[in-house]
Scaffold this motif. Sequence first.
Motif, short mmCIF file in Angstrom:
data_model
loop_
_atom_site.label_atom_id
_atom_site.label_comp_id
_atom_site.label_asym_id
_atom_site.label_seq_id
_atom_site.Cartn_x
_atom_site.Cartn_y
_atom_site.Cartn_z
N LEU A 235 69.47 47.78 45.85
CA LEU A 235 69.33 49.05 45.14
C LEU A 235 68.57 50.08 45.96
O LEU A 235 68.89 51.28 45.93
CB LEU A 235 68.62 48.80 43.79
N ASP A 236 67.56 49.65 46.70
CA ASP A 236 66.77 50.58 47.53
C ASP A 236 67.64 51.24 48.61
O ASP A 236 67.40 52.39 48.98
CB ASP A 236 65.60 49.85 48.20
N HIS A 237 68.63 50.48 49.13
CA HIS A 237 69.43 50.97 50.25
C HIS A 237 70.86 51.34 49.86
O HIS A 237 71.67 51.67 50.73
CB HIS A 237 69.46 49.92 51.36
N ASP A 238 71.17 51.27 48.55
CA ASP A 238 72.50 51.59 48.07
C ASP A 238 73.55 50.65 48.66
O ASP A 238 74.65 51.09 49.04
CB ASP A 238 72.87 53.05 48.36
N LEU B 206 74.17 35.18 36.62
CA LEU B 206 73.46 35.76 37.75
C LEU B 206 73.82 37.23 37.94
O LEU B 206 72.95 38.09 38.13
CB LEU B 206 73.77 34.96 39.01
N LEU B 207 75.12 37.53 37.88
CA LEU B 207 75.54 38.92 38.06
C LEU B 207 75.09 39.80 36.89
O LEU B 207 74.79 40.98 37.08
CB LEU B 207 77.06 38.99 38.23
N GLU C 285 71.43 44.14 34.83
CA GLU C 285 70.24 44.43 34.01
C GLU C 285 69.13 45.02 34.87
O GLU C 285 68.41 45.94 34.43
CB GLU C 285 69.77 43.15 33.32
N ARG C 286 68.99 44.53 36.09
CA ARG C 286 67.99 45.08 37.00
C ARG C 286 68.31 46.52 37.36
O ARG C 286 67.40 47.37 37.44
CB ARG C 286 67.90 44.22 38.26
N ARG C 287 69.58 46.82 37.56
CA ARG C 287 69.97 48.21 37.83
C ARG C 287 69.54 49.10 36.67
O ARG C 287 69.01 50.21 36.87
CB ARG C 287 71.49 48.31 38.03
N ASP D 293 74.81 53.58 37.74
CA ASP D 293 76.08 53.35 38.42
C ASP D 293 76.65 52.01 37.94
O ASP D 293 76.14 50.95 38.29
CB ASP D 293 75.88 53.33 39.93
N GLU D 294 77.70 52.05 37.13
CA GLU D 294 78.26 50.84 36.55
C GLU D 294 79.60 50.45 37.19
O GLU D 294 80.37 49.69 36.61
CB GLU D 294 78.42 51.01 35.05
#
Length: 331
Positions: free
Chosen positions: A192-195, A212-213, A218-220, A227-228
Motif C-alpha cells: 500500500l505504501d508503494h502502490d 487471507l485476501l 480490510e487493511r486497505r 481502490d477496490e
Amino acid sequence: MKFGLFYEHQMGRPWDDGSELRLIQDALTQVEFADSLGIQYVWEVEHHFLEEYSHSSAPEVFLAACSQRTKNIRLGHGIKLMPPGYNSPARIAEEIATLDLVSNGRVEFGTGESASRAELEGFNINPGERRAMWRETTEQVANMLAMDPYPGFEGKFFSMPVRNVVPKPVQKPHPPIYIPGGGSIETWDFCLDHDYNYSYLSFNGYKGGKALLDGFWERRAERGDRDESPFRTSFAQIVCVADTDEEAVEIYRRNHGTEVVSARSVSALVDYHVRGSRDSARFHYDPEMIDDDWERLVGGVDVVLAGPPCQGHSNLNNRTRRTDKRNELYL
C-alpha cells in the motif's frame, strides 16, 4: 476475475537426455495454446538448484520466447529474485524493460526475496538479510525503470552512481509490480505504501486463500484506501487436471500411497437405495457393503469422500442420469 497459468518447470526423475528439452518445448506449446483460448496470464518462477522441483532458473528467457509465440497473454515473473547476489538491480531493470518492449507492453513484474537455503547459500546470500535486500532493491528497480536519469543510490546492499538505465519499458512508469506474501500486515503495508499489487500462492486450498485476501482488502479500508479494483491482487491455486476420473485417481494414488482410493461407482461397492430428495431424502433400507476389499475397512476408516464427476450433466440431462456413467458417484 482473470485466469492464468503458473509454471515451475517441475521434472521428476528419472531423466533422460531429452527430458529438459521436452519440458521447455511442451510448456511453450501450452502457453501458445492458452493464448489462443483467451487465458490472460502466464507466470514463471525463478528458482536455482532445486532439481525435480523447478528447472526454471532463467524465467526472462522463457517469457521472451513466450512473447514471440503469443499475442495477448500477459507475461508474469512469479517471481524475480531481488537480492543482489542473484541479480544485479540494474540488470533486472534492463531485462524487465526489454521484455516489455519485445512483448509490446505485456509484462507483470512479480518480485520476491527467495526462501530456501539451498538457493540463498548457493549465491552466498545471508538468509537473515534477504527481506531487507528485497525491499531495498525492489524500490530502486522501480526507480530505474521510471527515472531519466536514475539519480544513483547508496544503500546497505548495493550502490550505484548516476546512470540512465535503458531501455525504458512500454508501460509507464513501469510494468505492474507484485509483492508475494503469506498474510503479514507488514507486507500488506509495503504494498500500500508503494502502490504495488499483492499476490498469494496457495498450497492449502481456496478457503484459506480467500480469508487471507479478505484481510488485505480490510487493511486497505482501514488505511482509507478505497481502490477496490480486484486486479490489485493475484491468487495462485494449485489444481491437478486429468482427462478421466481413472487417470485422476491414479495420479492421486501415486502421490498419496497411504490412502485407499477407487475409481469405481459407489453402486459397485455399496448396496443402497435412497427415497425422497433434499431434506426428505432417506435410505429405503440399511446400506450394505458388497465389496469384500472395502468391507474389511469398515470400522477402521475415519472419512470416505465421494463425488459426482459430471454434476452439470446430471442437472441438464435427466433422461439419461440412470444410464450414463458420467452421473455415477466415484470414491
